[in-house]
Design a protein around this motif. Structure first.
Motif, PDB file in Angstrom:
ATOM      1  N   TRP A 281       0.825  -1.207   0.000  1.00  0.00           N
ATOM      2  CA  TRP A 281       0.000   0.000   0.000  1.00  0.00           C
ATOM      3  C   TRP A 281       0.858   1.256   0.000  1.00  0.00           C
ATOM      4  N   GLU A 405      -2.434  13.285   2.447  1.00  0.00           N
ATOM      5  CA  GLU A 405      -3.603  12.681   1.810  1.00  0.00           C
ATOM      6  C   GLU A 405      -4.210  13.584   0.745  1.00  0.00           C
ATOM      7  N   PHE A 438      -2.052  -3.095   3.793  1.00  0.00           N
ATOM      8  CA  PHE A 438      -2.789  -1.868   4.079  1.00  0.00           C
ATOM      9  C   PHE A 438      -2.573  -1.437   5.527  1.00  0.00           C
ATOM     10  N   GLU A 442      -7.228   3.934  10.112  1.00  0.00           N
ATOM     11  CA  GLU A 442      -7.177   5.263   9.517  1.00  0.00           C
ATOM     12  C   GLU A 442      -7.859   6.235  10.472  1.00  0.00           C
ATOM     13  N   SER A 444     -10.230   9.056  11.674  1.00  0.00           N
ATOM     14  CA  SER A 444     -11.500   9.662  11.289  1.00  0.00           C
ATOM     15  C   SER A 444     -11.618  11.045  11.919  1.00  0.00           C
ATOM     16  N   TYR A 450      -9.039   6.791  15.738  1.00  0.00           N
ATOM     17  CA  TYR A 450      -8.668   5.827  14.714  1.00  0.00           C
ATOM     18  C   TYR A 450      -9.775   4.780  14.579  1.00  0.00           C
ATOM     19  N   MET A 453      -9.507   0.423   9.049  1.00  0.00           N
ATOM     20  CA  MET A 453      -9.546   0.766   7.630  1.00  0.00           C
ATOM     21  C   MET A 453     -10.441  -0.216   6.878  1.00  0.00           C
ATOM     22  N   HIS A 454     -10.430  -1.491   7.256  1.00  0.00           N
ATOM     23  CA  HIS A 454     -11.300  -2.473   6.623  1.00  0.00           C
ATOM     24  C   HIS A 454     -12.440  -2.849   7.582  1.00  0.00           C
TER      25      HIS A 454
END
Length: 599
Positions: A281, A405, A438, A442, A444, A450, A453-454
């Motif tokens: 990633w 980002e 990955f 992530e 937010s 945090y 992510m999945h």
């Protein structure tokens, strides 16, 4: 109006060929068009397989000839006749060498003039087509899309059956476990005040199936997410959902590569080369600004933060000093295709990705024009062009921001936009890629924490287990996405199978033991009784079919799709329900003016 008594269809229109000449056939379908030339009538008959010409002349029975003269577009008919070679052949249709001389004709249904012409590549307004979707689906290109979807689904079932997978259905009415997209909720009549959720995926059930000993599971699964729509999103969608026990990442990827090789060969007769390229990633983001990069062209990102961190151009230096970066792409060899007006439009384009602007240098016919060079030293300008490998004929585009980002999103989209404008994207050039490793989490901004992510059941990389609770930013997951031409076809991971690791994951997400047990107690308890190592993947069937059929949107490969505001123009859903129905569900609603159904 005639009926089909004592009539049986023998063939589909598009399947007949010159080798069938001399056969008597019976066909059914819709009239595409009728041409009356006086003593000669031709009718193009259409069914899901294509068109064939029916012919009537002065030797045709008078009653049949008169009936043929009254046919109009979209009338439904049945005809029996003799296949014969055409005098005037055409290569515009597959049956262009033959026609059917009609000896029996039945009119099954008349039709009003449709609101748009039933032809390939219709120019009709999208909303009009969706309002009359049943007519839109008659068009040959739409029938091809739906047929492609059927073939892909059939290959999936056949292939995974051969690989030892059981197709097992999981519930559609499930428990709401809000962690990610919003659930669609279904009120319970029997349990007033309580709600089911429609599944966002069968994730928890398929893991429970692994714990149940069904070590290879698949399902063509309907899923629901209450989220904003895009070209490749729908509120209800279909997954090819898979899970396997006693596997690692390599095992899962090998099985999936075999499926993709098989489906592209059987449906498109395309030979896909395996194994696929794999890319972590981090590398994908650094090189392409995207975790689903399109590999059909170059224009890769280059980081120039080290060159400009102390430069006199504050747009660059402040981005680096603020913790972000400055990066570029070189649209090599295409400076002539991007005059100043087009570059200005590209600058507006990147602003939609929160970039504050676009810096550029254009090298064309020995001339160098730039939006920033006068603010930098000669050495800095030279170093940037060297980093870009720039030469005469190239266009260098630069974005900087205090948030990486933003830089990645803007340049990742910009490289694709440039390729699109240049017309260098071949839809039949299929470039597959596995994106791996990955981030586990992530951040937010909305929730101020945090998030996964999945999903919370993804296993961390073995060497990053100790980072679950102490270093979320740098914790990597055993997660992998399969990407094709800039579109994520599917994603999956190896799952957490150790109870202690799962508990640590819940803590890392901020759940108390009580909250974790309330939401996921069924899974936590099941893991106490012996969980095999397991992992899986889910394909977006709609996205896969979209790319294979060459469609622009997943709506084209879904028979009855929703539009941007999650409504369906044909049936006008969603809609209000009777007060009696609400009373039975112990619900009260506040009715408000609805927004327009237009996208």
């Amino acid at each position: 109006m005639d009926n089909l008594k004592n009539f049986r269809r023998t063939n589909y229109c598009g399947d007949l060929r010159l080798s069938d000449a001399g056969k008597t056939v019976s066909l059914c379908g819709w009239v595409q068009r009728q041409r009356d030339l006086g003593g000669l009538i031709f009718v193009d008959l259409r069914d899901r397989t294509g068109l064939i010409q029916l012919s009537f002349d002065d030797s045709t029975d008078k009653e049949i000839f008169e009936k043929a003269s009254g046919l109009r577009s979209e009338y439904v008919i049945a005809a029996t006749g003799l296949v014969r070679e055409r005098e005037s052949k055409t290569n515009k249709i597959a049956t262009g060498d033959i026609e059917v001389y009609v000896t029996e004709l039945r009119l099954l249904a008349r039709a009003e003039t449709p609101p748009f012409e039933i032809v390939e590549h219709s120019k009709a307004n999208d909303m009009l087509r969706l309002k009359y979707r049943y007519l839109d689906l008659r068009r040959p290109d739409m029938q091809h899309m739906i047929a492609t979807r059927h073939k892909v689904t059939k290959v999936a079932r056949d292939y995974f059956d051969e690989q030892g997978f059981y197709e097992i259905e999981t519930p559609m009415l499930t428990k709401s476990t809000p962690e990610g997209a919003r659930d669609y909720l279904v009120p319970s009549r029997v349990h007033p005040g309580k709600f089911y959720a429609l599944p966002q995926s069968p994730q928890q059930y398929k893991q429970l199936l692994m714990l149940s000993g069904f070590d290879r599971y698949m399902q063509i699964a309907r899923c629901f997410r209450d989220e904003d729509l895009r070209a490749d999103r729908q509120p209800e969608f279909t997954q090819i959902d898979l899970e396997m026990s006693f596997v690692n990442e390599d095992d899962v990827m090998e099985i999936q590569e075999g499926f993709l090789k098989r489906v592209f060969k059987e449906v498109l007769d395309v030979d896909v080369q395996t194994p696929f390229l794999r890319m972590p990633w981090r590398e994908a983001m650094d090189r392409f600004g995207s975790d689903k990069p399109d590999l059909r062209f170059g224009f890769e990102l280059k980081d120039i933060s080290d060159i400009v961190k102390d430069c006199g151009f504050s747009v660059f230096s402040s981005a680096v000093q603020g913790g972000g970066s400055v990066r570029l792409i070189n649209v090599d060899g295409h400076a002539a295709d991007f005059p100043r007006k087009k570059i200005d439009k590209l600058a507006e384009f990147v602003k939609t990705y929160k970039a504050k602007g676009l810096a550029w240098t254009r090298l064309h016919d020995g001339q160098v024009t730039s939006s920033y060079q006068k603010f930098l030293t000669e050495e800095e300008n030279k170093a940037i062009l060297e980093r870009a490998n720039a030469k005469d004929g190239d266009l260098v585009l630069i974005v900087g921001d205090v948030k990486d980002e933003v830089v990645f999103a803007a340049l990742g989209a910009l490289r694709c936009e440039c390729a699109k404008q240049l017309g260098i994207l071949d839809p039949k050039d299929f470039k597959f890629l596995w994106v791996t490793e990955f981030p586990m989490f992530e951040y937010s901004e909305e929730e101020g924490r945090y998030v996964a992510m999945h999903h919370p059941f993804t296993a961390p990389m073995d060497e990053d287990i100790d980072k679950l609770e102490t270093d979320k930013k740098n914790c990597r997951a055993k997660a992998y996405d399969i990407v094709l031409n800039g579109t994520e076809l599917g994603g999956g991971s190896i799952r957490i199978s150790v109870p202690e690791t799962q508990e640590a994951m819940f803590r890392a997400l901020g759940f108390t033991d009580e909250e974790a047990m309330e939401r996921f107690g069924h899974l936590i308890n099941a893991f106490k009784f012996g969980a095999p190592p397991h992992g899986g993947l889910a394909y977006g069937l709609d996205r896969l079919c979209m790319l294979m059929a060459g469609a622009d949107s997943i709506r084209d490969v879904i028979a009855f799709p929703k539009v941007q505001n999650a409504s369906e123009p044909m049936t006008n859903c969603p809609d209000f329900v009777d007060d009696k129905q609400l009373d039975e569900l112990s619900l009260a609603v506040t009715r408000r003016e609805e927004a327009s159904d237009e996208e």
